[in-house]
Design a protein around this motif. Structure first.
Motif, PDB file in Angstrom:
ATOM      1  N   THR A  69      41.918  87.821 110.553  1.00  0.00           N
ATOM      2  CA  THR A  69      40.957  87.701 109.453  1.00  0.00           C
ATOM      3  C   THR A  69      41.324  86.553 108.525  1.00  0.00           C
ATOM      4  OG1 THR A  69      40.526  90.092 109.514  1.00  0.00           O
ATOM      5  CG2 THR A  69      39.869  88.907 107.522  1.00  0.00           C
ATOM      6  N   ALA A  70      42.611  86.476 108.151  1.00  0.00           N
ATOM      7  CA  ALA A  70      43.056  85.436 107.229  1.00  0.00           C
ATOM      8  C   ALA A  70      42.898  84.041 107.818  1.00  0.00           C
ATOM      9  CB  ALA A  70      44.522  85.678 106.839  1.00  0.00           C
ATOM     10  N   VAL A  71      43.300  83.884 109.079  1.00  0.00           N
ATOM     11  CA  VAL A  71      43.228  82.561 109.715  1.00  0.00           C
ATOM     12  C   VAL A  71      41.779  82.088 109.828  1.00  0.00           C
ATOM     13  CG1 VAL A  71      43.581  81.310 111.864  1.00  0.00           C
ATOM     14  CG2 VAL A  71      45.403  82.754 110.962  1.00  0.00           C
ATOM     15  N   ILE A  72      40.913  82.953 110.354  1.00  0.00           N
ATOM     16  CA  ILE A  72      39.508  82.567 110.527  1.00  0.00           C
ATOM     17  C   ILE A  72      38.848  82.309 109.177  1.00  0.00           C
ATOM     18  CG2 ILE A  72      37.255  83.306 111.382  1.00  0.00           C
ATOM     19  CD1 ILE A  72      39.223  82.574 113.560  1.00  0.00           C
ATOM     20  N   TYR A  73      39.183  83.125 108.176  1.00  0.00           N
ATOM     21  CA  TYR A  73      38.593  82.959 106.844  1.00  0.00           C
ATOM     22  C   TYR A  73      38.965  81.602 106.243  1.00  0.00           C
ATOM     23  CZ  TYR A  73      37.824  83.452 101.847  1.00  0.00           C
ATOM     24  OH  TYR A  73      37.439  83.227 100.553  1.00  0.00           O
ATOM     25  N   TYR A  74      40.253  81.273 106.243  1.00  0.00           N
ATOM     26  CA  TYR A  74      40.685  80.026 105.614  1.00  0.00           C
ATOM     27  C   TYR A  74      40.233  78.798 106.404  1.00  0.00           C
ATOM     28  CZ  TYR A  74      43.385  82.534 102.149  1.00  0.00           C
ATOM     29  OH  TYR A  74      43.747  83.337 101.099  1.00  0.00           O
ATOM     30  N   VAL A  75      40.175  78.921 107.717  1.00  0.00           N
ATOM     31  CA  VAL A  75      39.624  77.819 108.511  1.00  0.00           C
ATOM     32  C   VAL A  75      38.152  77.618 108.156  1.00  0.00           C
ATOM     33  CG1 VAL A  75      38.943  77.125 110.838  1.00  0.00           C
ATOM     34  CG2 VAL A  75      41.246  77.990 110.430  1.00  0.00           C
ATOM     35  N   GLY A  76      37.436  78.731 107.979  1.00  0.00           N
ATOM     36  CA  GLY A  76      36.030  78.629 107.621  1.00  0.00           C
ATOM     37  C   GLY A  76      35.812  78.020 106.255  1.00  0.00           C
ATOM     38  N   VAL A  77      36.686  78.338 105.303  1.00  0.00           N
ATOM     39  CA  VAL A  77      36.560  77.771 103.957  1.00  0.00           C
ATOM     40  C   VAL A  77      36.819  76.272 103.978  1.00  0.00           C
ATOM     41  CG1 VAL A  77      37.603  77.722 101.652  1.00  0.00           C
ATOM     42  CG2 VAL A  77      37.121  79.914 102.760  1.00  0.00           C
TER      43      VAL A  77
ATOM     44  N   LEU B  67      35.631  91.023 115.279  1.00  0.00           N
ATOM     45  CA  LEU B  67      36.492  90.667 114.155  1.00  0.00           C
ATOM     46  C   LEU B  67      36.374  89.187 113.813  1.00  0.00           C
ATOM     47  CD1 LEU B  67      38.625  91.367 112.083  1.00  0.00           C
ATOM     48  CD2 LEU B  67      40.377  91.068 113.847  1.00  0.00           C
ATOM     49  N   VAL B  68      36.402  88.331 114.833  1.00  0.00           N
ATOM     50  CA  VAL B  68      36.283  86.885 114.603  1.00  0.00           C
ATOM     51  C   VAL B  68      34.939  86.557 113.958  1.00  0.00           C
ATOM     52  CG1 VAL B  68      36.066  84.643 115.750  1.00  0.00           C
ATOM     53  CG2 VAL B  68      37.889  86.207 116.413  1.00  0.00           C
ATOM     54  N   SER B  69      33.871  87.182 114.436  1.00  0.00           N
ATOM     55  CA  SER B  69      32.538  86.936 113.892  1.00  0.00           C
ATOM     56  C   SER B  69      32.458  87.351 112.429  1.00  0.00           C
ATOM     57  CB  SER B  69      31.488  87.692 114.702  1.00  0.00           C
ATOM     58  OG  SER B  69      31.490  87.280 116.049  1.00  0.00           O
ATOM     59  N   ALA B  70      32.970  88.540 112.117  1.00  0.00           N
ATOM     60  CA  ALA B  70      32.907  89.042 110.749  1.00  0.00           C
ATOM     61  C   ALA B  70      33.778  88.199 109.813  1.00  0.00           C
ATOM     62  CB  ALA B  70      33.357  90.504 110.712  1.00  0.00           C
ATOM     63  N   ALA B  71      34.962  87.796 110.287  1.00  0.00           N
ATOM     64  CA  ALA B  71      35.847  86.970 109.461  1.00  0.00           C
ATOM     65  C   ALA B  71      35.216  85.622 109.177  1.00  0.00           C
ATOM     66  CB  ALA B  71      37.194  86.789 110.163  1.00  0.00           C
TER      67      ALA B  71
ATOM     68  N   PRO C 176      23.958  95.114 105.936  1.00  0.00           N
ATOM     69  CA  PRO C 176      24.693  95.025 104.669  1.00  0.00           C
ATOM     70  C   PRO C 176      26.194  94.877 104.887  1.00  0.00           C
ATOM     71  CG  PRO C 176      23.130  96.850 104.660  1.00  0.00           C
ATOM     72  CD  PRO C 176      23.210  96.365 106.073  1.00  0.00           C
ATOM     73  N   ALA C 177      26.889  94.398 103.834  1.00  0.00           N
ATOM     74  CA  ALA C 177      28.328  94.180 103.938  1.00  0.00           C
ATOM     75  C   ALA C 177      29.074  95.464 104.292  1.00  0.00           C
ATOM     76  CB  ALA C 177      28.866  93.608 102.619  1.00  0.00           C
ATOM     77  N   ALA C 178      28.663  96.585 103.678  1.00  0.00           N
ATOM     78  CA  ALA C 178      29.324  97.861 103.959  1.00  0.00           C
ATOM     79  C   ALA C 178      29.216  98.226 105.434  1.00  0.00           C
ATOM     80  CB  ALA C 178      28.719  98.966 103.096  1.00  0.00           C
ATOM     81  N   ALA C 179      28.052  97.913 106.033  1.00  0.00           N
ATOM     82  CA  ALA C 179      27.864  98.200 107.453  1.00  0.00           C
ATOM     83  C   ALA C 179      28.741  97.299 108.313  1.00  0.00           C
ATOM     84  CB  ALA C 179      26.391  98.022 107.831  1.00  0.00           C
ATOM     85  N   VAL C 180      28.949  96.052 107.873  1.00  0.00           N
ATOM     86  CA  VAL C 180      29.832  95.141 108.611  1.00  0.00           C
ATOM     87  C   VAL C 180      31.258  95.690 108.637  1.00  0.00           C
ATOM     88  CG1 VAL C 180      30.868  92.837 108.661  1.00  0.00           C
ATOM     89  CG2 VAL C 180      28.447  93.101 108.093  1.00  0.00           C
ATOM     90  N   TYR C 181      31.749  96.146 107.476  1.00  0.00           N
ATOM     91  CA  TYR C 181      33.087  96.742 107.412  1.00  0.00           C
ATOM     92  C   TYR C 181      33.190  97.932 108.369  1.00  0.00           C
ATOM     93  CZ  TYR C 181      33.245  94.208 102.931  1.00  0.00           C
ATOM     94  OH  TYR C 181      33.193  93.252 101.950  1.00  0.00           O
ATOM     95  N   ALA C 182      32.150  98.789 108.345  1.00  0.00           N
ATOM     96  CA  ALA C 182      32.158  99.994 109.175  1.00  0.00           C
ATOM     97  C   ALA C 182      32.121  99.649 110.661  1.00  0.00           C
ATOM     98  CB  ALA C 182      30.967 100.887 108.813  1.00  0.00           C
ATOM     99  N   VAL C 183      31.273  98.682 111.032  1.00  0.00           N
ATOM    100  CA  VAL C 183      31.162  98.288 112.443  1.00  0.00           C
ATOM    101  C   VAL C 183      32.471  97.708 112.943  1.00  0.00           C
ATOM    102  CG1 VAL C 183      30.078  96.644 114.023  1.00  0.00           C
ATOM    103  CG2 VAL C 183      28.664  97.940 112.428  1.00  0.00           C
ATOM    104  N   VAL C 184      33.098  96.841 112.146  1.00  0.00           N
ATOM    105  CA  VAL C 184      34.367  96.231 112.539  1.00  0.00           C
ATOM    106  C   VAL C 184      35.436  97.300 112.734  1.00  0.00           C
ATOM    107  CG1 VAL C 184      36.264  94.763 111.761  1.00  0.00           C
ATOM    108  CG2 VAL C 184      33.906  93.986 111.503  1.00  0.00           C
ATOM    109  N   GLY C 185      35.576  98.185 111.750  1.00  0.00           N
ATOM    110  CA  GLY C 185      36.581  99.242 111.863  1.00  0.00           C
ATOM    111  C   GLY C 185      36.327 100.164 113.030  1.00  0.00           C
ATOM    112  N   LEU C 186      35.043 100.514 113.268  1.00  0.00           N
ATOM    113  CA  LEU C 186      34.701 101.446 114.333  1.00  0.00           C
ATOM    114  C   LEU C 186      34.930 100.835 115.718  1.00  0.00           C
ATOM    115  CD1 LEU C 186      33.483 104.166 115.185  1.00  0.00           C
ATOM    116  CD2 LEU C 186      31.223 103.103 115.056  1.00  0.00           C
TER     117      LEU C 186
END
Length: 216
Positions: free
Chosen positions: A157-165, A38-42, A11-21
């Protein structure tokens, strides 16, 4: 299992937790692939509406800042015996030559070493504990740590996100390229630091091998 494929199963909540941890533990001083996670999640956040890139960036930044702060406290309390212990447990990351190279960087650049260390794989592990061992004033460390965490975690996060979009179709077919690029950047920075560490160790051994003059 492919990192992104694994993250896609939770789940998304688990992704946030895994990245932060993972980023927090890496910043604390434990060698983990925080940048790859981080790159994978972004990249996933650009492809799935369930993962909010802003929340992801905040979690990654929080993990980086909190992990570094805990590492600083541990380093300040443990001192050089802690580095010696880490050197025995993780010789490839905390070897004597690596510590010497990182220490020279901190003594020369101070706060900037903490800030820019966030962008270098090996220094990202060293920054918190070594700053504590060297007794860098915490307010200086915190400012550099906070700004570095925001720029690295939030910026990545921002760079990978916008490149992905912008290039979603291309990235769906070649998403592994982002991971490969992150790994190559990390390995390159580590090899450069390793070379400098070996050079520093060689110079140190040469100085110790110099004969003492008869009049001394």
């Amino acid at each position: 299992m492919h990192v992104q494929e694994w993250l896609d199963t939770v789940p998304a909540a688990a992704v946030y937790a895994v990245v932060g941890l993972v980023i927090g533990l890496e910043s604390l001083g434990i060698p983990l692939p925080g940048e790859i996670i981080l790159v994978s999640a972004a990249l996933m956040s650009s492809q799935h509406s369930g993962i909010n890139p802003i929340v992801l960036g905040v979690c990654a930044t929080a993990g980086a800042v909190i992990g570094d702060s805990i590492g600083y406290a541990i380093g300040r309390k443990g001192g050089r015996p802690l580095l010696a212990w880490l050197g025995k447990k993780f010789p490839k990351h905390f070897g004597e030559a690596h510590v010497a190279t990182a220490e020279r960087s901190f003594e020369k650049w101070g706060m900037w070493a903490v800030f820019f260390g966030r962008f270098v794989a090996l220094l990202r592990i060293f920054a918190g504990p070594l700053a504590g061992v060297l007794h860098m004033p915490y307010w200086k460390f915190f400012i550099a740590n906070l700004l570095g965490g925001i720029c690295w975690a939030g910026g990545t996060t921002a760079v990978i996100y916008y490149v992905g979009v912008v290039a979603e179709d291309w990235l769906k077919r070649f998403s592994y390229l982002g991971l490969v690029a992150a790994v190559l950047i990390g390995l390159t920075s580590m090899l450069i630091l390793k070379r400098k560490a070996k050079k520093t160790q060689a110079e140190h051994e040469d100085r110790e091998a110099e004969p003492v003059g008869a009049g001394e």
